[in-house]
Design an enzyme around this catalytic site. Structure first.
Site, PDB file in Angstrom:
ATOM      1  N   CYS A 315       0.775  -1.247   0.000  1.00 37.85           N
ATOM      2  CA  CYS A 315       0.000   0.000   0.000  1.00 37.85           C
ATOM      3  C   CYS A 315       0.806   1.297   0.000  1.00 37.85           C
ATOM      4  O   CYS A 315       0.679   2.088  -0.932  1.00 37.85           O
ATOM      5  CB  CYS A 315      -0.966   0.020   1.163  1.00 37.85           C
ATOM      6  SG  CYS A 315      -1.760  -1.536   1.501  1.00 37.85           S
ATOM      7  N   ARG A 344       5.146 -11.791   5.859  1.00 39.55           N
ATOM      8  CA  ARG A 344       4.578 -11.528   7.180  1.00 39.55           C
ATOM      9  C   ARG A 344       5.119 -12.572   8.151  1.00 39.55           C
ATOM     10  O   ARG A 344       5.190 -13.751   7.829  1.00 39.55           O
ATOM     11  CB  ARG A 344       3.044 -11.576   7.135  1.00 39.55           C
ATOM     12  CG  ARG A 344       2.501 -10.416   6.314  1.00 39.55           C
ATOM     13  CD  ARG A 344       1.008 -10.283   6.372  1.00 39.55           C
ATOM     14  NE  ARG A 344       0.613  -9.281   5.375  1.00 39.55           N
ATOM     15  CZ  ARG A 344      -0.640  -8.997   5.033  1.00 39.55           C
ATOM     16  NH1 ARG A 344      -1.629  -9.616   5.637  1.00 39.55           N
ATOM     17  NH2 ARG A 344      -0.914  -8.083   4.125  1.00 39.55           N
ATOM     18  N   GLN A 362       0.111 -10.988  -3.756  1.00 35.03           N
ATOM     19  CA  GLN A 362      -1.300 -10.686  -4.028  1.00 35.03           C
ATOM     20  C   GLN A 362      -1.441 -10.091  -5.428  1.00 35.03           C
ATOM     21  O   GLN A 362      -0.524  -9.441  -5.914  1.00 35.03           O
ATOM     22  CB  GLN A 362      -1.819  -9.651  -3.027  1.00 35.03           C
ATOM     23  CG  GLN A 362      -1.923 -10.186  -1.619  1.00 35.03           C
ATOM     24  CD  GLN A 362      -2.462  -9.151  -0.663  1.00 35.03           C
ATOM     25  OE1 GLN A 362      -2.219  -7.966  -0.814  1.00 35.03           O
ATOM     26  NE2 GLN A 362      -3.210  -9.606   0.328  1.00 35.03           N
ATOM     27  N   ASP A 364      -2.534  -7.377  -6.279  1.00 32.69           N
ATOM     28  CA  ASP A 364      -2.848  -6.184  -5.518  1.00 32.69           C
ATOM     29  C   ASP A 364      -2.961  -4.973  -6.442  1.00 32.69           C
ATOM     30  O   ASP A 364      -2.271  -4.898  -7.455  1.00 32.69           O
ATOM     31  CB  ASP A 364      -1.689  -5.954  -4.530  1.00 32.69           C
ATOM     32  CG  ASP A 364      -2.063  -5.053  -3.397  1.00 32.69           C
ATOM     33  OD1 ASP A 364      -3.262  -4.739  -3.242  1.00 32.69           O
ATOM     34  OD2 ASP A 364      -1.149  -4.648  -2.658  1.00 32.69           O
ATOM     35  N   HIS A 366      -3.885  -0.471  -6.203  1.00 37.56           N
ATOM     36  CA  HIS A 366      -4.362   0.730  -5.523  1.00 37.56           C
ATOM     37  C   HIS A 366      -4.906   1.656  -6.588  1.00 37.56           C
ATOM     38  O   HIS A 366      -4.213   1.961  -7.552  1.00 37.56           O
ATOM     39  CB  HIS A 366      -3.238   1.354  -4.696  1.00 37.56           C
ATOM     40  CG  HIS A 366      -2.839   0.445  -3.576  1.00 37.56           C
ATOM     41  ND1 HIS A 366      -1.836  -0.487  -3.698  1.00 37.56           N
ATOM     42  CD2 HIS A 366      -3.405   0.254  -2.350  1.00 37.56           C
ATOM     43  CE1 HIS A 366      -1.779  -1.198  -2.580  1.00 37.56           C
ATOM     44  NE2 HIS A 366      -2.704  -0.776  -1.750  1.00 37.56           N
ATOM     45  N   LYS A 445     -15.385  -1.206   3.687  1.00 35.69           N
ATOM     46  CA  LYS A 445     -14.798  -2.254   2.850  1.00 35.69           C
ATOM     47  C   LYS A 445     -15.815  -3.293   2.448  1.00 35.69           C
ATOM     48  O   LYS A 445     -16.822  -3.500   3.118  1.00 35.69           O
ATOM     49  CB  LYS A 445     -13.632  -2.928   3.575  1.00 35.69           C
ATOM     50  CG  LYS A 445     -14.053  -3.679   4.813  1.00 35.69           C
ATOM     51  CD  LYS A 445     -12.931  -4.535   5.361  1.00 35.69           C
ATOM     52  CE  LYS A 445     -13.411  -5.265   6.609  1.00 35.69           C
ATOM     53  NZ  LYS A 445     -12.479  -6.221   7.128  1.00 35.69           N
ATOM     54  N   HIS A 492      -8.083   0.118  -2.102  1.00 34.30           N
ATOM     55  CA  HIS A 492      -7.196  -1.054  -2.046  1.00 34.30           C
ATOM     56  C   HIS A 492      -8.012  -2.217  -2.576  1.00 34.30           C
ATOM     57  O   HIS A 492      -9.131  -2.431  -2.120  1.00 34.30           O
ATOM     58  CB  HIS A 492      -6.801  -1.392  -0.616  1.00 34.30           C
ATOM     59  CG  HIS A 492      -6.182  -0.268   0.149  1.00 34.30           C
ATOM     60  ND1 HIS A 492      -4.851  -0.246   0.487  1.00 34.30           N
ATOM     61  CD2 HIS A 492      -6.715   0.868   0.654  1.00 34.30           C
ATOM     62  CE1 HIS A 492      -4.596   0.850   1.181  1.00 34.30           C
ATOM     63  NE2 HIS A 492      -5.699   1.543   1.300  1.00 34.30           N
TER      64      HIS A 492
HETATM   65 ZN   LIG Z   1      -3.405  -1.702  -0.030  1.00 38.10          ZN
END
Ligand SMILES: [Zn+2]
Ligand SMILES: [Zn+2]
Length: 618
Positions: A315, A344, A362, A364, A366, A445, A492
């Site tokens: 992020c 993690r 991910q 992922d 943004h 979310k 996100h």
């Molecule tokens: Zn994010």
């Protein structure tokens, strides 16, 4: 779990029935220890079965000391301190005695004792763990300046337990049950305390439900992605890097196919792909707020006397790319995709296959939007979810988490964002639930869950409309049509979520028989005899030229063996070549479910399979 952990789904947040033991969180406090687990109508029966099991164990081992025996999802357990490890024969004998106790229809009788009498009762029977619970409750009451709690017990037939209830009326109300397994469990979840033997059982209202449960459990064992991953040669794990998969060629191919499909979808939707560093200075995480809330879950490194960490999420780094230019209202939405590797620091004890890992990637992204673009963008994202889950025949379920009590940011903006998201959800036509107060502290979310072939629910994707964390903490702006600086909203979004976890879920859902379009080997050419091998290679090349994944089985095996091996590997098509087929440049097609098709020309087959792969059908 901190808010930050919900920021993108943690790789291990699934609600699943484990293959060996039922789901049973550790209990530490005296209050938790006394909780019978009565949170569901069936729990009184489950917990009553635990009492009956303890009765049987105590009859077999009069010196047994009892821990606790709560109801859990789909069953119950009881922890015992016993002179020797239990054997399968012991479990059968315990089960037999339980059947007798149920047949005897003992009534469950609740009694209350004053604190001293209660303690004396359990101390007199050598039940040290019960005494410890009572002493803890007593000191807690004293410390809080409250009266000492009365001790409640439940008695049925010859057995009495320290218990708050509730229970069923009598033992005959306990339905068909089965003891499942024995596992070690530390008293109060504390590794410095004694290791007890935890006996798990399951109990249901009807025989049919019990049979179904046992079938699902057996099926889950067969489908376990850790087993199938080895059998299908997809990936392996090694102690040199706990919680990080080694992807073998077939697993890597599956991975790449999924990634390519998502990249194509993103290209159509105008995403721009970026790549950001793995190793990041702590000051970035301090600015984003992760350092304060999340640093225990990050891998940290000292480099030239400075603290860095491996990124646990992409992020905040996206903001550096956003801020590399002055952004105008015309530049938005700006969709930045990032397939960065994430780490993690999960405790080694909780790591499990692909579903609980330390290293993952991910799909992922943004997305930076103006507030007036939020609704359309969310609607488009829900379309992405529907399309991509359709590739696997999965029906997404949506949960809309709204403003929590301790939310950051302007309440008016929150209200407006929630209104836009609510409208987008309604227009999408996908059913959804609202969970009031379940949003992240910086963002309303949408969580996306799927139910797999065994009815297990998995959280995969997430869409969050971030009003605060990236926009405010990183001071993101765009210039509006009046030349004024405005704050964008940062969405996100991850659709598969963690690719590792998604592949683990897919492997179990399909029991390794992946849909044709993403199968790591789509067809195996089976030459009947050696003299057909050369033609087999030619056929494979025709198919490979159409971007199909094809192997030739040129082993010495007989045809039937070659077909069996391909079926075990869950290969969608077996293409059998003999004299007649080679002569006519045709091939006999066999599907993995055993169905056979008449011979077909090579080019025609290539056209058909290429179209099937392109269509991405489940
Ligand atoms: Zn994010
Ligand atoms: Zn009880």
């Amino acid at each position: 779990m901190s808010e930050q952990q919900q920021e993108h789904p943690a790789p291990g947040a699934a609600v699943v029935v484990d293959e060996d033991v039922l789901e049973a969180p550790d209990r530490g406090s005296a209050d938790e220890l006394l909780d019978a687990g009565a949170h569901d109508p069936d729990d009184a029966m489950r917990h009553s079965a635990a009492h009956v099991m303890a009765e049987a164990v105590l009859a077999l081992f009069p010196d047994a000391r009892l821990g606790i025996g709560p109801a859990i999802r789909d069953g119950f357990y009881y922890d015992f301190d016993l002179p020797r490890p239990l054997t399968p024969e012991d479990l059968a004998e315990i089960e037999r005695r339980m059947v007798d106790s149920v047949a005897a229809d003992h009534v469950f009788v609740r009694r209350e004792l004053d604190p001293d009498a209660g303690r004396a009762y359990f101390a007199g029977r050598g039940q040290d763990y019960k005494v410890e619970i009572l002493d803890d409750l007593r000191s807690a009451a004293r410390a809080a300046g409250q009266p000492e709690p009365v001790v409640s017990t439940y008695e049925h037939g010859p057995f009495t337990d320290l218990c708050r209830g509730p229970h069923v009326a009598s033992t005959s109300h306990i339905g068909p049950f089965k003891l499942l397994s024995v596992a070690g469990a530390y008293w109060r979840g504390d590794e410095k305390r004694p290791m007890l033997q935890r006996v798990y059982g399951t109990v249901w209202a009807t025989q049919e439900e019990l049979d179904q449960f046992l079938w699902r459990r057996e099926e889950a064992r067969k489908r376990d992605h850790r087993r199938l991953g080895v059998k299908l040669d997809l990936f392996s794990f090694h102690d040199v890097s706990p919680g990080s998969a080694f992807w073998h060629p077939k697993g890597q191919r599956l991975w790449r196919t999924l990634e390519t499909a998502m990249r194509e979808l993103q290209d159509r939707r105008g995403y721009l792909e970026v790549s950001t560093p793995q190793l990041v200075h702590r000051k970035l995480w301090e600015q984003s707020g992760h350092w304060q809330h999340y640093s225990d879950d990050m891998f940290k490194l000292e480099i030239e006397k400075q603290t860095f960490s491996l990124k646990p999420m992409n992020c905040p780094e996206s903001t550096f790319i956003y801020k590399s230019h002055t952004r105008s209202y015309r530049d938005l939405p700006l969709r930045l995709a990032d397939y960065g590797g994430l780490h993690r620091n999960e405790r080694s004890g909780v790591l499990s296959g692909l579903t609980r890992v330390r290293h993952f990637v991910q799909d992922d992204a943004h997305i930076f939007v103006r507030p007036d673009q939020l609704q359309d963008e969310i609607q488009a994202l829900l379309g992405e979810v529907r399309e991509s889950y359709g590739w696997f025949g999965l029906e997404p379920r949506l949960t809309f988490g709204t403003r929590p009590d301790k939310a950051l940011g302007d309440p008016t903006l929150w209200a407006r964002a929630e209104e836009y998201i609510g409208e987008a959800l309604r227009l999408s036509g996908v059913p959804y639930r609202v969970k009031p107060g379940d949003g992240a502290f910086y963002a309303p979310k949408i969580d996306i869950q799927i139910e797999d072939a065994l009815g297990r629910e998995w959280q995969t994707a997430t869409i969050q409309a971030d009003l605060v964390m990236l926009p405010e903490r990183f001071d993101l702006t765009y210039v509006d049509e009046h030349g004024q600086e405005q704050r964008p909203i940062a969405i996100h979004r991850a659709i598969y979520g963690s690719l590792e976890r998604f592949i683990g879920v897919l492997t179990e859902h399909f029991a390794g028989a992946f849909p044709f379009w993403c199968a790591p080997i789509q067809a195996v050419v089976v030459p009947i005899a050696d003299r057909h091998v050369a033609a087999g290679r030619e056929l494979a090349d025709v198919l490979r030229a159409r971007k199909l994944w094809v192997e030739v089985d040129d082993s010495d095996n007989r045809m039937q063996n070659k077909i069996r091996v391909a079926q075990e590997q869950k290969v969608p098509y077996m293409l059998v070549l003999g004299d007649r087929e080679v002569e006519a440049r045709t091939v006999a097609v066999r599907r993995r479910d055993g169905a056979q098709e008449p011979p077909v020309g090579w080019d025609e087959l290539a056209d058909r399979l290429a179209a099937e792969a392109e269509a991405r059908r489940p």
